[in-house]
Design an enzyme around this catalytic site. Structure first.
Site, PDB file in Angstrom:
ATOM      1  CG  LEU A 198      -2.013  -1.016   1.355  1.00  0.00           C
ATOM      2  CD1 LEU A 198      -2.788  -0.806   2.644  1.00  0.00           C
ATOM      3  CD2 LEU A 198      -2.961  -0.966   0.164  1.00  0.00           C
ATOM      4  CG  ASP A 199       0.501   4.316  -2.967  1.00  0.00           C
ATOM      5  OD1 ASP A 199       1.300   3.470  -3.416  1.00  0.00           O
ATOM      6  OD2 ASP A 199      -0.323   4.913  -3.672  1.00  0.00           O
ATOM      7  NE  ARG A 200       6.187   8.144   3.083  1.00  0.00           N
ATOM      8  CZ  ARG A 200       7.271   8.063   3.863  1.00  0.00           C
ATOM      9  NH1 ARG A 200       7.139   8.109   5.176  1.00  0.00           N
ATOM     10  NH2 ARG A 200       8.464   7.947   3.325  1.00  0.00           N
ATOM     11  CB  THR A 205      -2.985   4.057   0.773  1.00  0.00           C
ATOM     12  OG1 THR A 205      -2.879   4.908  -0.372  1.00  0.00           O
ATOM     13  CG2 THR A 205      -4.278   3.254   0.693  1.00  0.00           C
ATOM     14  NE  ARG A 222      -1.549   8.836  -4.838  1.00  0.00           N
ATOM     15  CZ  ARG A 222      -0.299   8.876  -4.360  1.00  0.00           C
ATOM     16  NH1 ARG A 222       0.277   7.780  -3.916  1.00  0.00           N
ATOM     17  NH2 ARG A 222       0.349  10.024  -4.342  1.00  0.00           N
TER      18      ARG A 222
END
Length: 268
Positions: free
Chosen positions: A110-112, A114, A211
């Site tokens: 997961l993105d930082r 998110t 995104r």
């Protein structure tokens, strides 16, 4: 000593709660083999789980561990010498509490910024079973996104070709050449004149996919300056991994894990 027949369910219960130790190591398998000379210990109460920061453990067995990651926490450091806090380091420390030999393995990221549900394997075999058959194993990936503007259609599908610049910025390309196909489905949950709360289901799992694709239709995720957001009413990226369903690679049953989005996402 008076013999008390507690029954099969009671025995499974104390195993699940981590009250059984075999030769000093926690044992949760009901069918574990015990050899003559091994020492079995049964705790009177369940052991206190060690505290970990930025991570909530949703489920754990001998093969995998499922967590709810907070926003702002990297999945894993990009360089080994980088000492910053990550979900990987927190969960690794957690599993080593019961046995220093325990390890975890990255399955997906997961993105930082998110938050939400993510999965780690606890052995290499499980890691490969999950990664090599990810599209078959995963039955649902649902995200909640708070975006800028009022989305006009109640539901829709975005299909794009995504490419990455030399500076690691993803973008939508008009050409399929050296690009990766990305598909997501969205449904409006709630909306105001300024913001829309969306339910997102991924058909593909590309880097920064949600995104980039939402920004491409004029509705960037709030707080996402990288992809064109101008507003940040909640003080973080408005993206949360709410549901992950997958077929357990060893138990062969479909398991579903959910993490409610932060209250700050609510428009009312």
């Amino acid at each position: 000593m008076k013999h008390v027949d507690k029954g099969r369910n009671h025995i499974k219960g104390i195993l699940t709660r981590g009250q059984v130790y075999l030769d000093g190591h926690q044992e949760t398998r009901y069918n574990a083999r015990v050899s003559p000379g091994q020492i079995v210990e049964i705790l009177k109460t369940a052991p206190v789980k060690p505290q970990i920061s930025g991570v909530e453990v949703l489920y754990e067995d001998n093969d995998l561990i499922v967590i709810n990651k907070q926003a702002g926490l990297l999945t894993m450091a990009s360089k080994p010498q980088d000492k910053q806090q990550t979900a990987y380091r927190e969960v690794m420390a957690y599993v080593k509490q019961s046995d220093p030999k325990n390890r975890i393995y990255i399955v997906h990221r997961l993105d930082r910024d998110t938050s939400g549900v993510m999965l780690f394997a606890k052995n290499e075999e499980t890691k490969h079973l999950l990664q090599d058959r990810w599209k078959e194993v995963v039955t649902e990936r649902t995200y909640i996104a708070l975006v800028q503007g009022k989305v006009k259609t109640d539901r829709g599908t975005i299909e794009s070709w995504l490419k990455e610049t030399k500076t690691h910025l993803m973008y939508v390309s008009s050409s399929s050449y050296q690009a990766k196909k990305a598909i997501l489905h969205y449904q409006v949950i709630d909306a105001t004149a300024k913001y829309t709360l969306l339910k997102i289901n991924l058909e593909t799992g590309r880097k920064n996919q949600i995104r980039v694709q939402l920004s491409s239709i004029g509705h960037p995720v709030v707080g996402d300056k990288k992809y064109g957001a101008k507003a940040n009413p909640i003080g973080r990226l408005g993206l949360h991994a709410a549901v992950l369903s997958f077929k357990h690679p060893v138990k062969h049953v479909v398991m579903t894990f959910e993490a409610a989005p932060p209250k700050s996402f609510n428009l009312n």
